[in-house]
Write a protein that holds these residues in place. Structure first.
Motif, PDB file in Angstrom:
ATOM      1  N   THR A 115       0.836  -1.209   0.000  1.00  0.00           N
ATOM      2  CA  THR A 115       0.000   0.000   0.000  1.00  0.00           C
ATOM      3  C   THR A 115       0.865   1.251   0.000  1.00  0.00           C
ATOM      4  O   THR A 115       0.587   2.217  -0.729  1.00  0.00           O
ATOM      5  CB  THR A 115      -0.922   0.012   1.239  1.00  0.00           C
ATOM      6  N   SER A 116       1.917   1.256   0.799  1.00  0.00           N
ATOM      7  CA  SER A 116       2.841   2.401   0.842  1.00  0.00           C
ATOM      8  C   SER A 116       3.506   2.610  -0.514  1.00  0.00           C
ATOM      9  O   SER A 116       3.726   3.748  -0.942  1.00  0.00           O
ATOM     10  CB  SER A 116       3.912   2.175   1.915  1.00  0.00           C
ATOM     11  N   MET A 117       3.819   1.517  -1.199  1.00  0.00           N
ATOM     12  CA  MET A 117       4.434   1.616  -2.524  1.00  0.00           C
ATOM     13  C   MET A 117       3.466   2.236  -3.529  1.00  0.00           C
ATOM     14  O   MET A 117       3.872   3.023  -4.393  1.00  0.00           O
ATOM     15  CB  MET A 117       4.877   0.231  -2.995  1.00  0.00           C
ATOM     16  N   PRO A 209      -6.116  -1.596   2.595  1.00  0.00           N
ATOM     17  CA  PRO A 209      -5.053  -1.480   1.584  1.00  0.00           C
ATOM     18  C   PRO A 209      -5.576  -1.569   0.153  1.00  0.00           C
ATOM     19  O   PRO A 209      -5.116  -0.825  -0.728  1.00  0.00           O
ATOM     20  CB  PRO A 209      -4.133  -2.664   1.900  1.00  0.00           C
ATOM     21  N   SER A 210      -6.543  -2.482  -0.100  1.00  0.00           N
ATOM     22  CA  SER A 210      -7.064  -2.649  -1.461  1.00  0.00           C
ATOM     23  C   SER A 210      -7.722  -1.374  -1.973  1.00  0.00           C
ATOM     24  O   SER A 210      -7.499  -0.962  -3.113  1.00  0.00           O
ATOM     25  CB  SER A 210      -8.071  -3.803  -1.511  1.00  0.00           C
ATOM     26  N   VAL A 211      -8.540  -0.749  -1.128  1.00  0.00           N
ATOM     27  CA  VAL A 211      -9.210   0.492  -1.524  1.00  0.00           C
ATOM     28  C   VAL A 211      -8.180   1.594  -1.759  1.00  0.00           C
ATOM     29  O   VAL A 211      -8.260   2.347  -2.746  1.00  0.00           O
ATOM     30  CB  VAL A 211     -10.233   0.927  -0.448  1.00  0.00           C
ATOM     31  N   THR A 212      -7.188   1.685  -0.866  1.00  0.00           N
ATOM     32  CA  THR A 212      -6.142   2.704  -1.017  1.00  0.00           C
ATOM     33  C   THR A 212      -5.378   2.513  -2.320  1.00  0.00           C
ATOM     34  O   THR A 212      -5.120   3.469  -3.063  1.00  0.00           O
ATOM     35  CB  THR A 212      -5.160   2.647   0.175  1.00  0.00           C
ATOM     36  N   ILE A 213      -5.017   1.256  -2.610  1.00  0.00           N
ATOM     37  CA  ILE A 213      -4.279   0.956  -3.847  1.00  0.00           C
ATOM     38  C   ILE A 213      -5.147   1.243  -5.066  1.00  0.00           C
ATOM     39  O   ILE A 213      -4.684   1.823  -6.059  1.00  0.00           O
ATOM     40  CB  ILE A 213      -3.807  -0.509  -3.843  1.00  0.00           C
ATOM     41  N   THR A 218      -6.261   4.575  -9.717  1.00  0.00           N
ATOM     42  CA  THR A 218      -7.259   5.296 -10.523  1.00  0.00           C
ATOM     43  C   THR A 218      -6.718   6.668 -10.917  1.00  0.00           C
ATOM     44  O   THR A 218      -6.769   7.077 -12.087  1.00  0.00           O
ATOM     45  CB  THR A 218      -8.574   5.460  -9.746  1.00  0.00           C
ATOM     46  N   PHE A 219      -6.165   7.387  -9.935  1.00  0.00           N
ATOM     47  CA  PHE A 219      -5.564   8.702 -10.204  1.00  0.00           C
ATOM     48  C   PHE A 219      -4.310   8.567 -11.070  1.00  0.00           C
ATOM     49  O   PHE A 219      -4.062   9.400 -11.955  1.00  0.00           O
ATOM     50  CB  PHE A 219      -5.222   9.417  -8.894  1.00  0.00           C
ATOM     51  N   ILE A 220      -3.525   7.522 -10.821  1.00  0.00           N
ATOM     52  CA  ILE A 220      -2.294   7.317 -11.601  1.00  0.00           C
ATOM     53  C   ILE A 220      -2.622   7.073 -13.069  1.00  0.00           C
ATOM     54  O   ILE A 220      -2.007   7.675 -13.970  1.00  0.00           O
ATOM     55  CB  ILE A 220      -1.489   6.130 -11.022  1.00  0.00           C
ATOM     56  N   LEU A 221      -3.610   6.203 -13.338  1.00  0.00           N
ATOM     57  CA  LEU A 221      -3.987   5.908 -14.721  1.00  0.00           C
ATOM     58  C   LEU A 221      -4.522   7.152 -15.422  1.00  0.00           C
ATOM     59  O   LEU A 221      -4.211   7.404 -16.598  1.00  0.00           O
ATOM     60  CB  LEU A 221      -5.038   4.793 -14.756  1.00  0.00           C
ATOM     61  N   TYR A 222      -5.320   7.916 -14.703  1.00  0.00           N
ATOM     62  CA  TYR A 222      -5.842   9.159 -15.287  1.00  0.00           C
ATOM     63  C   TYR A 222      -4.691  10.085 -15.663  1.00  0.00           C
ATOM     64  O   TYR A 222      -4.677  10.672 -16.758  1.00  0.00           O
ATOM     65  CB  TYR A 222      -6.779   9.847 -14.294  1.00  0.00           C
ATOM     66  N   VAL A 244       1.704  -3.577  -9.733  1.00  0.00           N
ATOM     67  CA  VAL A 244       0.357  -4.104  -9.985  1.00  0.00           C
ATOM     68  C   VAL A 244       0.380  -5.637 -10.019  1.00  0.00           C
ATOM     69  O   VAL A 244      -0.511  -6.297  -9.479  1.00  0.00           O
ATOM     70  CB  VAL A 244      -0.215  -3.542 -11.305  1.00  0.00           C
ATOM     71  N   ILE A 245       1.415  -6.221 -10.635  1.00  0.00           N
ATOM     72  CA  ILE A 245       1.537  -7.681 -10.695  1.00  0.00           C
ATOM     73  C   ILE A 245       1.676  -8.263  -9.291  1.00  0.00           C
ATOM     74  O   ILE A 245       1.001  -9.232  -8.923  1.00  0.00           O
ATOM     75  CB  ILE A 245       2.739  -8.093 -11.566  1.00  0.00           C
ATOM     76  N   SER A 246       2.544  -7.669  -8.458  1.00  0.00           N
ATOM     77  CA  SER A 246       2.750  -8.154  -7.084  1.00  0.00           C
ATOM     78  C   SER A 246       1.478  -8.043  -6.262  1.00  0.00           C
ATOM     79  O   SER A 246       1.111  -8.958  -5.521  1.00  0.00           O
ATOM     80  CB  SER A 246       3.867  -7.350  -6.402  1.00  0.00           C
ATOM     81  N   VAL A 247       0.795  -6.909  -6.388  1.00  0.00           N
ATOM     82  CA  VAL A 247      -0.442  -6.681  -5.643  1.00  0.00           C
ATOM     83  C   VAL A 247      -1.501  -7.698  -6.042  1.00  0.00           C
ATOM     84  O   VAL A 247      -2.182  -8.276  -5.188  1.00  0.00           O
ATOM     85  CB  VAL A 247      -0.948  -5.245  -5.881  1.00  0.00           C
TER      86      VAL A 247
END
Length: 310
Positions: A115-117, A209-213, A218-222, A244-247
């Motif tokens: 999540t921190s990552m 963590p899932s919601v935070t990620i 979502t913001f990163i993709l935008y 994303v793969i690790s998560v």
């Protein structure tokens, strides 16, 4: 400890991954190889980050902690698993509880490191002008301290759920490690409250963590789709794709395991799923984060050159 909760069982027998004799040696060699690769890969990444000052930035600070947790994670699970392939694997009640405690500590810790990552990538891509100010060494240290503290609290809650259980006579665990679902199935007392505690702890430490990620990405993709330069967009995608793969591997398999009933019909299925987030994930993470990472390649090249000319 066994008598502390009125259990007559003082030790358990781990059945392992399979009971077919012809598969024991091939599986031992396979998982021993995976364990060696995991240890070498994660220690290598830890040493590489430690020795190269240009990697002393938040992204690699979090990756350092992820590798440390994966290394510990693997050392908690794999040796016991390997023993099940070569002999009858008997584990005492105290050893079983200890294994579950550290297994839970590191798994919850990994949730919050990942999540921190994600938060770090959000700040780097969406708020680049404020990145150095917000992601200061003090903030990074607090985030990692928080991950380990939450892991400690979650592990203690799991211990509370387990110490409520009584084991009367059955002591055969249909698994290659001590884990909550098979122990719930083995208990001769009502496990409803214990399962409720575990569901709450796992749910909280998975959903937050899932919601935070999810929100971060979502913001990163935008932001990425707003980048007009192809090179800048591909660099941003490369930076995030590894995470994303690790998560997906960790949260997908972990959530499948614990956010459902602990019915005995799922126990064989659970063993396969457990392999993904306890054995395969820690092995793959060093490669996922280094194969397409130019900074890691440069650091490795410089480190090898220094060792060759000294």
């Amino acid at each position: 400890m066994a008598s502390g909760n009125d259990s007559s069982v003082t030790e358990f027998i781990l059945l392992g991954l399979t009971q077919q004799p012809e598969l024991q040696l091939p599986l031992f060699l396979l998982f021993f190889g995976i364990y060696v690769i995991t240890v070498v890969g994660n220690i290598g990444l830890l040493v590489l980050i430690r020795l190269n000052p240009h990697l002393h930035v938040p992204m690699y600070y979090f990756l350092f902690n992820l590798s440390f947790i994966d290394l510990c994670y693997s050392c908690v699970i794999s040796p016991r698993m390997l023993m099940t392939f070569v002999k009858r694997n008997i584990i005492t009640y105290a050893e079983c509880m200890t294994q579950i405690y550290f297994f839970t500590l590191f798994s919850i810790g990994e949730c919050f490191v990942l999540t921190s990552m994600a938060y770090d990538r959000y700040m780097a891509i969406c708020k680049p002008l404020f990145y150095r100010v917000i992601m200061s060494p003090q903030v990074c240290l607090r985030l990692m301290a928080g991950a380990y503290v939450v892991g400690f609290v979650g592990a203690m809650a799991h211990m509370v759920s387990l110490l409520r259980l009584v084991f009367c006579d059955g002591n055969i665990i249909n698994h290659f490690t001590c884990d909550l679902p098979p122990l719930f199935h083995l208990s001769c007392t009502n496990t409803y409250i214990s399962e409720l505690i575990v569901f709450f702890v796992v749910g909280t430490n998975a959903i937050v963590p899932s919601v935070t990620i999810f929100v971060s990405y979502t913001f990163i993709l935008y932001k990425i789709f707003c980048i007009h330069f192809t090179e800048g967009r591909s660099k941003a995608f490369r930076t995030c794709s590894s995470h994303v793969i690790s998560v997906s591997l960790f949260f997908g398999s972990g959530g499948f395991m614990y956010l459902r009933s602990s019915s005995s019909e799922f126990l064989d299925q659970d063993k396969v799923v457990t392999i993904f987030y306890t054995i395969v994930g820690p092995m793959l993470n060093p490669f996922i984060y280094s194969l397409r990472n130019k900074d890691v390649h440069d650091a490795m090249r410089k480190t090898l050159k220094r060792r060759m000319f000294t």
